[in-house]
Design a protein around this motif. Structure first.
Motif, PDB file in Angstrom:
ATOM      1  N   LYS A 281       2.924  -9.777   3.727  1.00 27.37           N
ATOM      2  CA  LYS A 281       1.708 -10.437   4.177  1.00 27.37           C
ATOM      3  C   LYS A 281       0.773 -10.632   2.993  1.00 27.37           C
ATOM      4  CE  LYS A 281       1.721  -8.808   8.944  1.00 27.37           C
ATOM      5  NZ  LYS A 281       0.941  -8.123  10.012  1.00 27.37           N
ATOM      6  N   ALA A 282       0.166 -11.776   2.927  1.00 24.74           N
ATOM      7  CA  ALA A 282      -0.773 -12.040   1.834  1.00 24.74           C
ATOM      8  C   ALA A 282      -1.925 -11.053   1.916  1.00 24.74           C
ATOM      9  CB  ALA A 282      -1.291 -13.465   1.936  1.00 24.74           C
ATOM     10  N   SER A 283      -2.315 -10.516   0.778  1.00 18.52           N
ATOM     11  CA  SER A 283      -3.391  -9.534   0.756  1.00 18.52           C
ATOM     12  C   SER A 283      -4.739 -10.202   0.979  1.00 18.52           C
ATOM     13  CB  SER A 283      -3.405  -8.815  -0.597  1.00 18.52           C
ATOM     14  OG  SER A 283      -4.511  -7.956  -0.667  1.00 18.52           O
TER      15      SER A 283
ATOM     16  N   ILE B  30       1.867  -3.651   9.270  1.00 21.74           N
ATOM     17  CA  ILE B  30       3.024  -4.180   8.561  1.00 21.74           C
ATOM     18  C   ILE B  30       4.255  -3.392   8.972  1.00 21.74           C
ATOM     19  CG2 ILE B  30       4.126  -4.449   6.299  1.00 21.74           C
ATOM     20  CD1 ILE B  30       1.362  -4.865   5.104  1.00 21.74           C
ATOM     21  N   ALA B  31       5.320  -4.089   9.362  1.00 19.92           N
ATOM     22  CA  ALA B  31       6.574  -3.423   9.704  1.00 19.92           C
ATOM     23  C   ALA B  31       7.323  -3.079   8.423  1.00 19.92           C
ATOM     24  CB  ALA B  31       7.427  -4.326  10.586  1.00 19.92           C
ATOM     25  N   MET B  32       7.598  -1.792   8.230  1.00 21.59           N
ATOM     26  CA  MET B  32       8.330  -1.327   7.055  1.00 21.59           C
ATOM     27  C   MET B  32       9.682  -0.774   7.503  1.00 21.59           C
ATOM     28  SD  MET B  32       7.312   1.652   4.289  1.00 21.59           S
ATOM     29  CE  MET B  32       5.927   0.695   3.627  1.00 21.59           C
TER      30      MET B  32
ATOM     31  N   GLU C 205      13.607 -13.834   3.079  1.00 21.93           N
ATOM     32  CA  GLU C 205      12.346 -14.569   3.105  1.00 21.93           C
ATOM     33  C   GLU C 205      11.319 -13.882   4.001  1.00 21.93           C
ATOM     34  OE1 GLU C 205      10.661 -19.095   3.998  1.00 21.93           O
ATOM     35  OE2 GLU C 205      12.804 -18.631   4.223  1.00 21.93           O
ATOM     36  N   GLY C 206      10.122 -13.728   3.478  1.00 23.34           N
ATOM     37  CA  GLY C 206       9.044 -13.118   4.243  1.00 23.34           C
ATOM     38  C   GLY C 206       8.969 -11.612   4.120  1.00 23.34           C
ATOM     39  N   TYR C 207       9.810 -11.043   3.240  1.00 20.71           N
ATOM     40  CA  TYR C 207       9.817  -9.596   3.062  1.00 20.71           C
ATOM     41  C   TYR C 207       9.790  -9.238   1.581  1.00 20.71           C
ATOM     42  CZ  TYR C 207      11.065  -9.228   7.990  1.00 20.71           C
ATOM     43  OH  TYR C 207      11.066  -9.317   9.366  1.00 20.71           O
ATOM     44  N   LYS C 208       9.207  -8.087   1.281  1.00 21.36           N
ATOM     45  CA  LYS C 208       9.223  -7.596  -0.088  1.00 21.36           C
ATOM     46  C   LYS C 208       9.942  -6.255  -0.129  1.00 21.36           C
ATOM     47  CE  LYS C 208       4.462  -5.853   0.376  1.00 21.36           C
ATOM     48  NZ  LYS C 208       3.103  -5.935  -0.194  1.00 21.36           N
ATOM     49  N   VAL C 209      10.568  -5.954  -1.256  1.00 25.23           N
ATOM     50  CA  VAL C 209      11.422  -4.777  -1.396  1.00 25.23           C
ATOM     51  C   VAL C 209      10.811  -3.778  -2.371  1.00 25.23           C
ATOM     52  CG1 VAL C 209      13.711  -3.958  -2.094  1.00 25.23           C
ATOM     53  CG2 VAL C 209      13.475  -6.144  -0.886  1.00 25.23           C
ATOM     54  N   ALA C 210      10.864  -2.501  -2.018  1.00 30.19           N
ATOM     55  CA  ALA C 210      10.404  -1.432  -2.902  1.00 30.19           C
ATOM     56  C   ALA C 210      11.472  -0.340  -2.931  1.00 30.19           C
ATOM     57  CB  ALA C 210       9.074  -0.858  -2.419  1.00 30.19           C
ATOM     58  N   SER C 211      11.405   0.517  -3.929  1.00 30.63           N
ATOM     59  CA  SER C 211      12.458   1.519  -4.100  1.00 30.63           C
ATOM     60  C   SER C 211      12.486   2.567  -2.996  1.00 30.63           C
ATOM     61  CB  SER C 211      12.294   2.230  -5.445  1.00 30.63           C
ATOM     62  OG  SER C 211      11.164   3.074  -5.430  1.00 30.63           O
TER      63      SER C 211
END
Length: 261
Positions: free
Chosen positions: A125-127, A142-144, A73-79
């Motif tokens: 984070k909402a754009s 943004i923490a990546m 929750e609160g995070y998005k995933v990319a390759s």
């Protein structure tokens, strides 16, 4: 401080080179814009008596164990395919003992295996993007987290963890790093307390010379569960520019370790 040519380049430099280019390139309001088969609660290595499995997982199996969208929750995933170094050949140090540290930081397998997968997990984070400079700057706040999974035959995972732990000690005085065509200097490596979990964990911090303009500290965590190793490295471009500390989010570590077999 210089401005950058974009987020993808910034992330490549952050993972691959850990150099001044990361700071001068990532606190940017310019708008121009590499993963292959890559593979802590304690400081320099806590272990249990749990025996690793005999057979390594395949890269395809590791891909399925990586965190997926909606699992934290609160995070998005990319390759991460266009950000992380493509192979160990592109990440070199001037001390062999330091190689596992550099590989772990780059989302690559810290040990001897070809079974490796990786991705990136970022704060969601909402754009609010507009033409305002403050909004552009906030896009970098943004923490990546770059996550790497690798799997090993026999006791290979335990040997990889030992190589990382030994590297923290052997490389305490620093080492030279070349990655994706960028050179940088790690001036100090110290063991630290991480989130932990799994059967064995090593966490360490590296101070990197910012081309004579001070140093920046980066944190990496390596966790073994059975014969699978997970690596975590987090960067926040805005925090780097302001000198603030960036920690590896415990929620990401815990969620990923929970998925390992």
């Amino acid at each position: 401080m210089k401005r950058s040519s974009g987020a993808r380049l910034c992330a490549t430099v952050a993972v691959g080179a850990l150099s001044l280019a990361l700071v001068t390139g990532c606190s940017s309001d310019d708008s121009k814009k590499d993963k292959g088969t890559k593979g802590s609660g304690s400081g320099a290595g806590s272990s249990s008596s749990s025996a690793p499995a005999a057979a390594a997982l395949t890269t395809a199996e590791l891909e399925k164990l990586l965190l997926a969208q909606g699992e934290v929750e609160g995070y998005k995933v990319a390759s991460g395919d266009d950000i992380l170094p493509k192979s160990k050949a592109g990440v070199k140090t001037d001390k062999a003992a330091c190689d596992p540290l550099a590989w772990a930081t780059a989302g690559l397998a810290p040990g001897d295996t070809n079974a490796n997968a990786s991705n990136s997990v970022s704060e969601d984070k909402a754009s609010t993007a507009t033409a305002q400079p403050e909004d552009i700057a906030d896009a970098f706040n943004i923490a990546m987290t770059f996550v790497g999974l690798s799997s090993y035959e026999g006791d290979g995972a335990e040997k990889a963890m030992k190589a990382v732990s030994d590297g923290v000690t052997a490389c305490s005085g620093g080492y030279g790093l070349s990655a994706e065509g960028e050179n940088s200097k790690v001036t100090k490596v110290v063991a630290e307390k991480g989130t932990g979990g799994g059967d064995e964990a090593v966490a360490f911090a590296e101070d990197v010379d910012m081309d004579g303009e001070g140093t920046a500290t980066f944190h990496t965590e390596v966790i073994r569960k059975g014969n699978t190793i997970a690596t975590f490295y987090t960067v926040n471009f805005a925090a780097l520019a302001s000198g603030e500390a960036t920690k590896i989010p415990a929620a990401v570590v815990q969620a990923q370790v929970a998925k390992l077999k």
